[in-house]
Design a protein around this motif. Structure first.
Motif, PDB file in Angstrom:
ATOM      1  N   TRP A  91       0.818  -1.221   0.000  1.00  0.00           N
ATOM      2  CA  TRP A  91       0.000   0.000   0.000  1.00  0.00           C
ATOM      3  C   TRP A  91       0.844   1.260   0.000  1.00  0.00           C
ATOM      4  O   TRP A  91       0.329   2.358  -0.221  1.00  0.00           O
ATOM      5  N   PHE A  92       2.158   1.142   0.216  1.00  0.00           N
ATOM      6  CA  PHE A  92       3.000   2.340   0.197  1.00  0.00           C
ATOM      7  C   PHE A  92       3.416   2.748  -1.217  1.00  0.00           C
ATOM      8  O   PHE A  92       4.026   3.804  -1.396  1.00  0.00           O
ATOM      9  N   ASP A  93       3.116   1.936  -2.202  1.00  0.00           N
ATOM     10  CA  ASP A  93       3.178   2.347  -3.597  1.00  0.00           C
ATOM     11  C   ASP A  93       1.724   2.499  -4.033  1.00  0.00           C
ATOM     12  O   ASP A  93       1.016   1.515  -4.245  1.00  0.00           O
ATOM     13  N   VAL A  94       1.267   3.723  -4.143  1.00  0.00           N
ATOM     14  CA  VAL A  94      -0.163   3.974  -4.349  1.00  0.00           C
ATOM     15  C   VAL A  94      -0.671   3.335  -5.637  1.00  0.00           C
ATOM     16  O   VAL A  94      -1.790   2.795  -5.675  1.00  0.00           O
ATOM     17  N   LEU A  95       0.118   3.353  -6.702  1.00  0.00           N
ATOM     18  CA  LEU A  95      -0.341   2.772  -7.963  1.00  0.00           C
ATOM     19  C   LEU A  95      -0.385   1.243  -7.891  1.00  0.00           C
ATOM     20  O   LEU A  95      -1.237   0.616  -8.536  1.00  0.00           O
ATOM     21  N   LEU A  96       0.488   0.650  -7.108  1.00  0.00           N
ATOM     22  CA  LEU A  96       0.434  -0.796  -6.909  1.00  0.00           C
ATOM     23  C   LEU A  96      -0.784  -1.164  -6.071  1.00  0.00           C
ATOM     24  O   LEU A  96      -1.496  -2.137  -6.368  1.00  0.00           O
ATOM     25  N   TRP A  97      -1.043  -0.393  -5.044  1.00  0.00           N
ATOM     26  CA  TRP A  97      -2.227  -0.628  -4.205  1.00  0.00           C
ATOM     27  C   TRP A  97      -3.512  -0.429  -5.004  1.00  0.00           C
ATOM     28  O   TRP A  97      -4.504  -1.132  -4.800  1.00  0.00           O
ATOM     29  N   ARG A  98      -3.484   0.504  -5.929  1.00  0.00           N
ATOM     30  CA  ARG A  98      -4.653   0.754  -6.783  1.00  0.00           C
ATOM     31  C   ARG A  98      -5.081  -0.520  -7.510  1.00  0.00           C
ATOM     32  O   ARG A  98      -6.277  -0.744  -7.743  1.00  0.00           O
ATOM     33  N   ASP A  99      -4.133  -1.368  -7.847  1.00  0.00           N
ATOM     34  CA  ASP A  99      -4.454  -2.576  -8.608  1.00  0.00           C
ATOM     35  C   ASP A  99      -5.168  -3.638  -7.780  1.00  0.00           C
ATOM     36  O   ASP A  99      -5.669  -4.622  -8.342  1.00  0.00           O
ATOM     37  N   THR A 100      -5.223  -3.477  -6.463  1.00  0.00           N
ATOM     38  CA  THR A 100      -5.997  -4.417  -5.652  1.00  0.00           C
ATOM     39  C   THR A 100      -7.496  -4.129  -5.749  1.00  0.00           C
ATOM     40  O   THR A 100      -8.315  -4.975  -5.381  1.00  0.00           O
ATOM     41  N   ILE A 101      -7.851  -2.953  -6.229  1.00  0.00           N
ATOM     42  CA  ILE A 101      -9.263  -2.587  -6.356  1.00  0.00           C
ATOM     43  C   ILE A 101      -9.990  -3.577  -7.264  1.00  0.00           C
ATOM     44  O   ILE A 101     -11.118  -3.988  -6.991  1.00  0.00           O
ATOM     45  N   ASP A 102      -9.331  -3.975  -8.349  1.00  0.00           N
ATOM     46  CA  ASP A 102      -9.979  -4.871  -9.314  1.00  0.00           C
ATOM     47  C   ASP A 102     -10.338  -6.214  -8.684  1.00  0.00           C
ATOM     48  O   ASP A 102     -11.405  -6.781  -8.972  1.00  0.00           O
ATOM     49  N   VAL A 103      -9.451  -6.744  -7.832  1.00  0.00           N
ATOM     50  CA  VAL A 103      -9.716  -8.033  -7.186  1.00  0.00           C
ATOM     51  C   VAL A 103     -10.970  -7.941  -6.328  1.00  0.00           C
ATOM     52  O   VAL A 103     -11.840  -8.826  -6.354  1.00  0.00           O
ATOM     53  N   ILE A 104     -11.089  -6.855  -5.584  1.00  0.00           N
ATOM     54  CA  ILE A 104     -12.244  -6.666  -4.708  1.00  0.00           C
ATOM     55  C   ILE A 104     -13.515  -6.455  -5.519  1.00  0.00           C
ATOM     56  O   ILE A 104     -14.562  -7.060  -5.248  1.00  0.00           O
ATOM     57  N   ALA A 105     -13.438  -5.616  -6.555  1.00  0.00           N
ATOM     58  CA  ALA A 105     -14.618  -5.334  -7.378  1.00  0.00           C
ATOM     59  C   ALA A 105     -15.098  -6.590  -8.102  1.00  0.00           C
ATOM     60  O   ALA A 105     -16.308  -6.869  -8.157  1.00  0.00           O
ATOM     61  N   GLU A 106     -14.172  -7.356  -8.652  1.00  0.00           N
ATOM     62  CA  GLU A 106     -14.549  -8.576  -9.379  1.00  0.00           C
ATOM     63  C   GLU A 106     -15.166  -9.616  -8.440  1.00  0.00           C
ATOM     64  O   GLU A 106     -16.124 -10.303  -8.809  1.00  0.00           O
ATOM     65  N   THR A 107     -14.635  -9.720  -7.230  1.00  0.00           N
ATOM     66  CA  THR A 107     -15.173 -10.678  -6.264  1.00  0.00           C
ATOM     67  C   THR A 107     -16.588 -10.294  -5.846  1.00  0.00           C
ATOM     68  O   THR A 107     -17.490 -11.139  -5.796  1.00  0.00           O
ATOM     69  N   LEU A 108     -16.797  -9.015  -5.559  1.00  0.00           N
ATOM     70  CA  LEU A 108     -18.127  -8.549  -5.168  1.00  0.00           C
ATOM     71  C   LEU A 108     -19.130  -8.731  -6.313  1.00  0.00           C
ATOM     72  O   LEU A 108     -20.268  -9.160  -6.092  1.00  0.00           O
TER      73      LEU A 108
END
Length: 305
Positions: free
Chosen positions: A133-150
């Motif tokens: 999460w300390f690399d904001v653009l890398l952390w941004r890519d976790t959004i897709d995993v959460i959105a796809e799962t939901l």
């Protein structure tokens, strides 16, 4: 006459039954209960899930996930949850095995599961640094995993999840640029970040800082006297202005470093408290991921520039 009476009775029956039947048909589905191990993950889930989900958090402010042991209440939360998200990459330490086994009962997803390993920091023991999460653009890519799962679990609201995910990703893109603009005000020679444990490696790589932590990636590894003296000599030699404490790590180790530096004739300040493995209190700006990052970067920049 009898026919009219039957008609009246039929109408009354419809009136009396109608409202309750209508209420049953329009009663909204209760929010999906989603559990998250750390606050940073919970915050992403809130942004993506919106009104359709209820987030059940396990680890609050000041909690160290590396050493965390689940309580009876946590087990209850995990039982109640329909979906569970965790960091992965051994972030949760002692909980990792339990979370992996839980996936046999319900969807239990590591938010780092789809990241390209080439973007991760490989450590000396064939594992990866979990503090992405300390690399904001890398952390941004976790959004897709959460959105796809939901969306997969609740396809009726898939469009909402996709829209919310896109909006939050744009916020994080803007945050990344904001960080770069702030850091540009710090001379390159002063961009050295020293903290209690080695949680800021991704921050250093993404934003051009040399990073040193007294303890290793996990706070389960203890710092010895040699570690303190070695770091103190480095600080004195480089004439570093400030070092930082962390909200989830006892301050005693950094205090020891400061005293060791002073004994060498150089005064190094405690530049402030950073949030590393846990966010701030829920009712503060630092209780959100974006607020936490802004606090950290502002604190670092003000102490070093």
């Amino acid at each position: 006459m009898r026919r009219k009476q039957l008609l009246v009775l039929f109408v009354l029956l419809l009136v009396s039954c109608g409202p309750s039947s209508f209420a049953q048909q329009t009663t909204s589905k209760p929010p999906i209960k989603v559990a998250a191990t750390v606050g940073m993950i919970a915050d992403v889930i809130k942004h993506v899930g919106g009104e359709h989900i209820e987030v059940l958090g396990l680890m609050g402010p000041g909690v160290d996930p590396h050493l965390y042991k689940p309580s009876v209440g946590d087990v209850r939360i995990l039982d109640d949850a329909e979906l569970v998200f965790y960091g992965g990459l051994e972030l949760e330490g002692r909980m990792t095995d339990m979370l992996e086994k839980l996936n046999r009962q319900k969807p239990t997803i590591a938010v780092t599961s789809k990241l390209d390993p080439r973007r991760l920091h490989l450590t000396g023991n064939d594992s990866y640094d979990p503090h992405i999460w300390f690399d904001v653009l890398l952390w941004r890519d976790t959004i897709d995993v959460i959105a796809e799962t939901l969306a997969s679990y609740d396809p009726a609201h898939a469009a909402d999840y996709e829209r919310n995910a896109t909006a939050y990703a744009q916020e994080l893109t803007a945050l990344d640029q904001e960080i770069r603009d702030l850091i540009a005000t710090v001379p390159a020679s002063s961009r050295v970040l020293i903290t209690a444990h080695d949680a800021f490696g991704y921050f250093g790589s993404a934003y051009g800082f040399e990073v040193r932590g007294l303890q290793g990636l996990s706070t389960a590894s203890e710092a010895g006297a040699g570690d303190v003296q070695g770091l103190a000599e480095f600080i004195k030699t480089r004439q570093i202005k400030a070092i930082f404490v962390e909200s989830s790590v006892p301050q005693t180790t950094i205090n020891a470093v400061q005293k060791a530096v002073q004994s060498r004739g150089w005064n190094v300040a405690i530049g402030g408290q950073l949030f590393s493995d846990a966010m701030g209190n829920a009712d503060t700006k630092e209780g959100t991921y974006i607020g936490m990052v802004r606090h950290n970067v502002t604190t670092i920049v003000n102490a070093l520039k």
